[in-house]
Design a protein around this motif. Structure first.
Motif, PDB file in Angstrom:
ATOM      1  N   ALA B  60       0.861  -1.391  -0.016  1.00  0.00           N
ATOM      2  CA  ALA B  60       0.192  -0.110  -0.183  1.00  0.00           C
ATOM      3  C   ALA B  60       1.018   1.135   0.046  1.00  0.00           C
ATOM      4  CB  ALA B  60      -0.941   0.571   1.618  1.00  0.00           C
ATOM      5  N   GLU B  62       4.050   1.495  -1.062  1.00  0.00           N
ATOM      6  CA  GLU B  62       4.858   1.588  -2.391  1.00  0.00           C
ATOM      7  C   GLU B  62       3.444   2.439  -3.401  1.00  0.00           C
ATOM      8  OE1 GLU B  62       7.722   1.017  -3.273  1.00  0.00           O
ATOM      9  OE2 GLU B  62       7.463   1.767  -5.150  1.00  0.00           O
ATOM     10  N   MET B  63       2.257   1.195  -3.660  1.00  0.00           N
ATOM     11  CA  MET B  63       1.239   1.980  -4.356  1.00  0.00           C
ATOM     12  C   MET B  63       0.430   3.838  -4.263  1.00  0.00           C
ATOM     13  SD  MET B  63      -0.840  -1.028  -5.153  1.00  0.00           S
ATOM     14  CE  MET B  63      -1.895  -0.515  -3.193  1.00  0.00           C
ATOM     15  N   ILE B  64      -0.021   3.899  -2.700  1.00  0.00           N
ATOM     16  CA  ILE B  64      -0.136   5.232  -3.360  1.00  0.00           C
ATOM     17  C   ILE B  64       1.016   6.160  -2.813  1.00  0.00           C
ATOM     18  CG2 ILE B  64      -2.081   4.132  -2.246  1.00  0.00           C
ATOM     19  CD1 ILE B  64      -1.573   4.726   0.786  1.00  0.00           C
ATOM     20  N   ILE B  65       1.930   6.231  -2.196  1.00  0.00           N
ATOM     21  CA  ILE B  65       3.274   7.494  -1.551  1.00  0.00           C
ATOM     22  C   ILE B  65       3.848   8.356  -2.434  1.00  0.00           C
ATOM     23  CG2 ILE B  65       4.362   8.197   0.233  1.00  0.00           C
ATOM     24  CD1 ILE B  65       3.579   6.489   1.524  1.00  0.00           C
ATOM     25  N   GLY B  66       3.794   8.738  -3.425  1.00  0.00           N
ATOM     26  CA  GLY B  66       4.251   9.459  -4.574  1.00  0.00           C
ATOM     27  C   GLY B  66       5.553  10.505  -4.391  1.00  0.00           C
ATOM     28  N   ASP B  67       5.880  11.277  -2.938  1.00  0.00           N
ATOM     29  CA  ASP B  67       7.303  11.214  -2.684  1.00  0.00           C
ATOM     30  C   ASP B  67       8.169  10.392  -1.690  1.00  0.00           C
ATOM     31  OD1 ASP B  67       8.732  13.937  -2.041  1.00  0.00           O
ATOM     32  OD2 ASP B  67       8.332  12.749  -0.034  1.00  0.00           O
ATOM     33  N   THR B  69      11.349  10.338  -0.343  1.00  0.00           N
ATOM     34  CA  THR B  69      11.424  10.248   0.625  1.00  0.00           C
ATOM     35  C   THR B  69      10.255   9.983   1.873  1.00  0.00           C
ATOM     36  OG1 THR B  69      12.368  12.315  -0.122  1.00  0.00           O
ATOM     37  CG2 THR B  69      12.277  11.938   2.652  1.00  0.00           C
ATOM     38  N   THR B  70       8.875  10.567   1.740  1.00  0.00           N
ATOM     39  CA  THR B  70       7.820   9.938   3.056  1.00  0.00           C
ATOM     40  C   THR B  70       7.449   8.073   2.658  1.00  0.00           C
ATOM     41  OG1 THR B  70       6.845  12.381   2.215  1.00  0.00           O
ATOM     42  CG2 THR B  70       5.894  10.216   2.645  1.00  0.00           C
ATOM     43  N   LEU B  73      10.789   6.971   4.425  1.00  0.00           N
ATOM     44  CA  LEU B  73      10.546   6.457   5.222  1.00  0.00           C
ATOM     45  C   LEU B  73       9.407   5.506   6.120  1.00  0.00           C
ATOM     46  CD1 LEU B  73      11.422  10.381   6.620  1.00  0.00           C
ATOM     47  CD2 LEU B  73      12.413   8.792   7.484  1.00  0.00           C
ATOM     48  N   LEU B 205      14.003   2.250  10.676  1.00  0.00           N
ATOM     49  CA  LEU B 205      13.462   3.154  10.701  1.00  0.00           C
ATOM     50  C   LEU B 205      14.145   3.758   9.255  1.00  0.00           C
ATOM     51  CD1 LEU B 205      10.989   4.681  10.269  1.00  0.00           C
ATOM     52  CD2 LEU B 205      12.296   6.409  12.083  1.00  0.00           C
ATOM     53  N   PHE B 206      15.704   3.768   9.546  1.00  0.00           N
ATOM     54  CA  PHE B 206      16.354   4.684   7.855  1.00  0.00           C
ATOM     55  C   PHE B 206      16.973   3.532   7.430  1.00  0.00           C
ATOM     56  CE2 PHE B 206      15.918   6.951  11.627  1.00  0.00           C
ATOM     57  CZ  PHE B 206      14.932   8.580  10.532  1.00  0.00           C
ATOM     58  N   PHE B 220      19.896  11.382  11.271  1.00  0.00           N
ATOM     59  CA  PHE B 220      18.477  11.806  11.415  1.00  0.00           C
ATOM     60  C   PHE B 220      17.968  10.972  12.277  1.00  0.00           C
ATOM     61  CE2 PHE B 220      19.889   7.946   7.909  1.00  0.00           C
ATOM     62  CZ  PHE B 220      19.282   8.669   7.001  1.00  0.00           C
ATOM     63  N   ALA B 224      15.523  17.913   8.971  1.00  0.00           N
ATOM     64  CA  ALA B 224      15.690  17.761   7.783  1.00  0.00           C
ATOM     65  C   ALA B 224      14.879  19.532   7.705  1.00  0.00           C
ATOM     66  CB  ALA B 224      14.912  17.372   6.893  1.00  0.00           C
ATOM     67  N   ILE B 311      21.386  13.166   0.618  1.00  0.00           N
ATOM     68  CA  ILE B 311      21.400  11.885   0.012  1.00  0.00           C
ATOM     69  C   ILE B 311      21.270  11.420  -0.862  1.00  0.00           C
ATOM     70  CG2 ILE B 311      19.955  10.372   1.190  1.00  0.00           C
ATOM     71  CD1 ILE B 311      18.706  11.787   3.681  1.00  0.00           C
TER      72      ILE B 311
END
Lengths: 652, 355
Positions: B60, B62-67, B69-70, B73, B205-206, B220, B224, B311
């Motif tokens: 989910a 992978e599919m829905i978050i375009g940005d 870095t977000t 994370l 997390l990172f 981290f 940022a 980065i």
């Protein structure tokens, strides 16, 4: 902007575990809680551009979910209905600021307006309220009398809504304006939670199952939405549960006023009251041991009928008609296909169906397979609600209309929760985990974007719109729509029919055999669910063979939605997108010959994928054959005139 | 039947994840999602089947978050939750008679965490060295009593070992040796469940930039900065060279880094900014490429106080350049930047631009 709500939410989340968790369980919870805060802080520092409200709500959802796991599985838990109510109060108090970030909508401002009229003028005439909308606590200066609002002989302007809810809101409104009014509903939510937990315990549900079901019911949709907004649904659910509890305990003092309150809230609940009286009569008839018991029972039934008739008199006194904006003709049976639409809509629809809006309650369907072993309260509740549901199904607003999802069945949720709790030990943990994730996601979505709870009912849903907008491909077709019937609706309908038949057959058998749901299958179930999820995603990326021009996947370069967004009962109209000359839409489409449904009064010339077509002016929608030479993103441009584009379907 | 069910679940999950990656700009972490799914399935098999829920959540996200870095994370948050939950569940559900979880399960958790942290991207894996590190980690876990502390120490020890050059492998062996000695001399078994979960969760997390966690973990913890357009930089300044720069409107800081200064220690001067006589030292900025995996061994540079590096790369080969922000003199319309006279031959001060 979010200063004070953050403090409120953080305080609620910190205090919540203190109410029920003890010793090692409490320490462990706070250990995880501290970790969650730490990671939330880290993420907040790394994502400076991330929407803080969404981020905060996600963190809160993670915490409430974690709390739910500890509550269900913890060893040191101090549990009671009152504690459950206290937890619900904390969560609802924390959720209200989210809901009030945007103006209240639907019927809400009208209930508030009636409350304001009662408080300030001591009457139900809203004429002066409409003249001075700058004074309403809702902040809605665009309010106009609703369609069908009754009027008096001297220009009085009444609301079509029954006044009982507005009456109940008075103390809260006087104390805190809009927040006080919503707080009153939240208080009913708290009472509903308390009553439901008590009821589950009365019905012999084990403590562990009650604790597991509680967060799904209290903090999941639709109860969460309706407990933090001004609708009569949560108070109705409370009165309904109290009525059933009273009937089950044979306590007249409990069920009679509860039934009265239920019907006073909305006349439509008359059908529920009638159903409950009927269920009561059936119970008494079965349980009769001596003829002497029949007479008092009949007397009580008559008393009940008299009590539930009072609301009719009240409404008649206000509006001049005992049925208010309704008609007795609505009791007559509707055409058969409309029942089918409503039934499969509630079972499968992407916008208003239980699987997509409140998946937890699907467990109640599973519970039906154990019909004979289910608590009597569940059966009584379902039977009591069955007349109402029967009349709801053929109505066009079965999915809720301009309101948060599942509006018209919220009152039934405690009954479904009881069903789910009754079979809780038989549910595979993987499926429960999936339902928990979906429930948390829906709750977050509703709290962060409360305006998205209201939908124009065009056949899309929030997820479909979001993915369609993101990938510019038609993802909405993956979600069954019974409002605007699509292919997925047929597939889902067949699956639902098979499921219903299977449930009926299994319920008829005395020993249900559902070994396929054994816990050993959990990893496979989740893996298959993942595969289905991604298969749908890949399919959604493909070019469509049917295009609705108002949909989110269509890129609109100018033009306007038709009919307007706020058109009353917009879902009953043919939707579309109006293009004037020079304006265009583009979309992903398969190659082939298509049929374009459009209407124009002026006449128009359009260009589609390099071909030019002339649309002659007509009074009705016309169908044009158009050709798309290659599967690709194509542009449809209006070269001259204006045209209202409805849809386009591929012919072969 | 059960092991086969897990194998099929892992295969289906991996296949599902492979189908979820559609973007042409997918990062190596996105492309490694099937591998992540297999690891998550192994973690679930080693603790609780419910952890498999991480797979649809990964899909989910992978599919829905375009940005980017977000998204990375979000993947990190899911993986961190799965790994820490796995570790905690193994400990809380341990065999009460032996007072420890099964070695097989704990080793699987340790190996899973290490694979996610060190084996991405695949093409940079030095197989023999990585297998040796896995073996050392497993032994360390065994020696320290299979506790959450043991798992975390093993993972962190292996994570901070660059394995390039080969002699850096002495570090985990040294830790193992000390652990063996400590246990032989009666050191009690340490559990430290919650601190261990915090540390392990942090590194997981990172995991998409595990190289930076390994070589510059405070990066981290710092706030940022939102993406800001930087003005053009100027050529590198060797010793004594100087340049006059006009300060762009609204600029508040100068971005500087060093070249060939990786061996210098904190406080070593790199240059000066006039007016105001502001000294730029190692600590304000660092060698531009000092955090690259191959160059890290032997560097003495600390992470700049206000790092402004970008980065670069993903997974264990991720690094951040050594640029740092230096506050501009208040109200200055133009500044002169002069490289320190003591810079060795080949070393220089790089002005990368204004922010």
């Amino acid at each position: 902007v979010i200063g004070s709500p953050v403090v409120l939410v953080a305080a609620a989340l910190l205090v919540m575990p203190l109410v029920v968790l003890r010793r090692r369980t409490l320490l462990r919870y706070y250990g995880i809680d501290a970790l969650t805060w730490l990671f939330a802080w880290l993420l907040w520092r790394r994502l400076p551009a991330f929407d803080p409200w969404l981020g905060g709500t996600l963190v809160a959802a993670v915490k409430v979910t974690t709390f739910g796991v500890f509550l269900a599985r913890g060893r040191d838990v101090c549990w009671s209905a009152n504690r459950a109510a206290l937890i619900a109060a904390l969560v609802y108090a924390a959720a209200i600021p989210s809901m009030t970030r945007f103006p209240i909508d639907g019927d809400e401002p009208f209930y508030l307006l009636a409350t304001e009229s009662l408080v300030h003028d001591g009457d139900l005439d809203l004429a002066n309220q409409y003249q001075h909308l700058e004074r309403t606590a809702s902040g809605r200066k665009d309010l106009r009398p609703q369609l069908g609002d009754p009027t008096g002989p001297h220009g009085e302007q009444y609301s079509r809504h029954e006044p009982f809810l507005s009456l109940l809101l008075i103390p809260g409104y006087v104390l805190g304006g809009l927040y006080g009014a919503i707080g009153t509903i939240a208080l009913f939510g708290v009472l509903l939670v308390r009553s439901t937990v008590r009821w589950l315990e009365d019905e012999g549900i084990p403590d562990s199952a009650v604790r597991a079901v509680f967060p799904f019911f209290a903090f999941g949709p639709p109860v969460l939405y309706y407990a933090t907004r001004i609708w009569p649904e949560v108070p109705a659910a409370f009165f309904f549960v109290e009525a059933i509890r009273g009937v089950r305990a044979q306590r007249l003092k409990r069920w009679l006023p509860a039934l009265f309150g239920l019907v006073m809230l909305k006349l439509r609940f008359l059908l529920v009251a009638a159903g409950l009286v009927l269920a009561m009569a059936v119970d008494w008839w079965r349980a009769r041991r001596a003829r002497s018991q029949v007479r008092p029972a009949l007397l009580i039934a008559v008393a009940a009928l008299v009590v539930i008739a009072i609301p009719l008199v009240v409404v008649w006194r206000i509006s001049g008609s005992a049925t208010n904006v309704h008609s007795w003709r609505e009791i007559l049976p509707a055409p058969g296909e409309r029942y089918v639409t409503g039934f499969f809509g509630l079972l499968t629809d992407g916008l208003g169906g239980i699987p997509f809006q409140a998946p937890f309650y699907l467990f109640a369907l599973f519970a039906l397979t154990y019909w004979r072993q289910l608590p009597r309260g569940f059966r009584t509740g379902l039977l009591a609600g069955s007349i109402y549901i029967l009349y709801l199904l053929p109505r066009p607003e079965w999915y809720g209309g301009w309101a948060p999802p599942l509006r018209y069945v919220v009152f039934l949720m405690p009954v479904l929760a009881l069903g789910a709790a009754a079979v809780w030990d038989r549910l595979p943990s993987g499926v429960v985990a999936l339902a928990a994730a979906a429930t948390a996601g829906l709750a977050v979505h509703g709290l962060v974007y409360p305006y998205r709870l209201f939908h124009i009912g065009n056949g899309e849903n929030a997820v479909g719109e979001w993915l369609s907008g993101m990938y510019r491909a038609d993802f909405s077709r993956l979600f069954p729509s019974v409002i605007r019937v699509n292919d997925a609706a047929w597939v889902a309908g067949v699956l639902a029919a098979v499921l219903v038949i299977a449930i009926v057959i299994t319920a008829l058998l005395r020993r249900p055999r559902l070994s396929v749901f054994s816990t050993a299958a959990t990893p496979l179930a989740i893996a298959i669910a993942s595969l289905l999820l991604v298969a749908g995603f890949r399919y959604g990326l493909q070019a469509a063979s049917h295009v609705e021009f108002e949909d989110a996947h269509v890129t609109h370069e100018g033009g306007a939605l038709h009919p307007d967004f706020y058109t009353v009962a917009r879902f009953q109209h043919r939707g579309g997108w109006i293009l004037q000359h020079g304006e265009a839409v583009s979309f992903l489409a398969q190659k082939g010959t298509w049929t374009l449904d459009a209407i124009t009064g002026l006449g128009a010339t359009i260009e589609l994928a390099g071909h030019t077509y002339v649309v002659a002016p007509t009074k009705d929608y016309q169908r044009l054959r158009v050709v798309i030479p290659h599967t690709a993103r194509v542009t449809l441009r209006c070269l001259t005139g204006a045209v209202n584009l409805d849809r386009m379907s591929r012919n072969e | 039947v059960k092991p086969f069910a897990w194998v099929i679940a892992a295969a289906l999950s991996a296949y599902a994840c492979s189908l979820a990656v559609v973007s042409a700009n997918a990062t190596p972490i996105d492309r490694a999602l099937p591998f992540v799914a297999v690891v998550v399935t192994c973690l679930a098999a080693a603790s609780a089947a419910e952890l498999m829920l991480a797979v649809p959540l990964l899909i989910a996200a992978e599919m829905i978050i375009g940005d980017e870095t977000t998204r990375l994370l979000a993947l990190g948050a899911i993986v961190a939750a799965a790994v820490t939950a796995c570790m905690q569940l193994q400990w809380t559900r341990r065999d009460r008679r032996r007072d420890s979880p099964r070695f097989r399960a704990v080793a699987a958790t340790t190996a899973g965490a290490i694979l996610l942290l060190r084996w991405l991207p695949f093409q940079d894996v030095l197989l023999a060295r990585e297998l040796l590190l896995l073996a050392v980690a497993a032994t360390l876990v065994l020696v320290l009593g299979r506790t959450p502390f043991a798992v975390t120490l093993a993972v962190v020890t292996v994570l901070v070992t660059p394995a390039v050059p080969l002699r850096t492998l002495a570090f985990p062996l040294l830790v193992l040796f000390v652990a063996v000695l400590a246990r032989m001399f009666g050191m009690p078994r340490l559990t430290l469940a919650w601190p261990s979960a915090a540390v392990l969760g942090f590194v997981m997390l990172f995991f998409a930039w595990s190289g930076i966690v390994a070589r510059a973990f405070p990066y981290f913890l710092k706030q940022a900065h939102p993406e800001v357009r930087r003005s053009e930089g100027v050529p590198a300044l060797p010793a004594r060279a100087s340049v006059m720069l006009a300060v762009p409107d609204g600029a508040t800081s100068l971005i500087v880094s060093g070249a060939n200064v990786a061996r210098m220690r904190r406080g070593t001067p790199l240059g000066r900014i006039e007016p105001g006589g502001l000294a730029v030292t190692i600590g304000d900025a660092a060698d531009w490429g000092y955090l690259r995996r191959d160059d890290f061994y032997g560097t003495h540079n600390p992470l700049p106080r206000d790092p402004a590096g970008k980065i670069r790369g993903y997974g264990y080969t991720a690094w951040v350049d050594g640029a740092g922000r230096v506050a501009l003199p208040r109200g200055a319309r133009a500044i002169r930047v002069t490289a320190d006279a003591a810079l060795p031959p080949g070393a220089s001060l790089q002005v990368e631009g204004f922010e």
